[in-house]
Scaffold this motif. Structure first.
Motif, PDB file in Angstrom:
ATOM      1  N   ALA A  26      15.049  96.579  50.002  1.00 34.22           N
ATOM      2  CA  ALA A  26      13.891  95.889  49.422  1.00 34.22           C
ATOM      3  C   ALA A  26      14.009  95.695  47.919  1.00 34.22           C
ATOM      4  O   ALA A  26      13.447  94.739  47.373  1.00 34.22           O
ATOM      5  N   ASP A  27      14.733  96.583  47.272  1.00 40.32           N
ATOM      6  CA  ASP A  27      14.846  96.515  45.807  1.00 40.32           C
ATOM      7  C   ASP A  27      16.061  95.729  45.319  1.00 40.32           C
ATOM      8  O   ASP A  27      16.297  95.665  44.113  1.00 40.32           O
ATOM      9  N   ASP A  29      18.326  92.323  44.692  1.00 40.08           N
ATOM     10  CA  ASP A  29      18.290  90.872  44.608  1.00 40.08           C
ATOM     11  C   ASP A  29      19.575  90.299  45.225  1.00 40.08           C
ATOM     12  O   ASP A  29      20.483  91.038  45.607  1.00 40.08           O
ATOM     13  N   THR A 156      24.043 102.696  38.701  1.00 46.03           N
ATOM     14  CA  THR A 156      23.046 103.159  37.739  1.00 46.03           C
ATOM     15  C   THR A 156      23.686 103.974  36.626  1.00 46.03           C
ATOM     16  O   THR A 156      23.268 103.904  35.476  1.00 46.03           O
TER      17      THR A 156
END
Length: 160
Positions: A26-27, A29, A156
Motif C-alpha cells: 500500500a505504501d 508507488d 531506508t
C-alpha cells in the motif's frame, strides 16, 4: 460455539498473511514497484507475478486433481524444478505492465479464495491438500513479505 473447520482455518491464514503483504504494498508507488532488487533481479512487480502464478497453479491443480497444470506460458511437468519454473514465470511476466500484473495478482488471490470456499470440508481435511494450499498461499506470502521488508529496510538505510 461451533468448532472452526479446516476450511475456516485455511481461509483465515490466507487472509491474515496476505493482508500483511498488502499492507507493505500500500505504501509503494509505481517507481518502487518496478525497481529491481527485491529478490535478485526481481522487482516488487515480478514478485507479485510470481505469487499470482503459483496461486493460479494451485487453483488449477485443486480443480483438476493434478499438479501438472499448465498456467500462463509455463508448463509445470512431473519433473519440474521450482527454480526453472520461477525463471520461466519471471520471463513470461517481466515485460507486462505494473497495472496488468497487479490486476493478475488481485484476481489470482480472489480466485484462490473462491476455489477454497467452494471446496468441501472433507476435501480440505486431507493433509496433502492442506499442505499444497499452504505452500502456495499462507506459507508463500510470508516468504515474500520478509524479502520485501528486508529490501525496504535496506533502501531506508541507504543500502542497495
Amino acid at each position: 460455539m461451533q468448532q472452526p473447520t479446516r476450511k475456516s482455518e485455511i481461509l483465515d491464514q490466507i487472509r491474515a498473511t496476505h493482508q500483511l503483504l498488502e499492507a507493505l504494498l500500500a505504501d509503494l508507488d509505481a517507481a518502487r514497484m518496478t525497481q529491481p532488487g527485491v529478490n535478485g533481479e526481481w522487482s516488487v512487480k515480478d514478485m507479485l507475478a510470481h505469487i499470482a502464478w503459483w496461486e493460479r497453479h494451485r487453483v488449477r491443480s485443486l480443480r483438476s486433481g493434478s499438479d501438472d497444470s499448465y498456467v500462463e506460458g509455463v508448463d509445470l511437468g512431473v519433473d519440474a524444478d521450482t527454480d526453472r519454473v520461477n525463471a520461466e514465470v519471471f520471463a513470461a511476466y517481466h515485460d507486462r505492465s505494473l497495472a496488468d500484473v497487479r490486476a493478475e495478482f488481485d484476481a489470482a488471490h480472489s480466485e484462490a479464495l473462491a476455489t477454497i470456499e467452494a471446496m468441501s470440508d472433507d476435501e480440505l481435511a486431507l493433509d496433502d491438500v492442506y499442505e499444497a494450499i499452504a505452500w502456495d498461499t499462507f506459507r508463500h506470502y510470508p516468504e515474500h513479505t520478509a524479502m520485501l521488508t528486508a529490501w525496504l529496510e535496506a533502501k531506508t538505510h541507504g543500502v542497495g
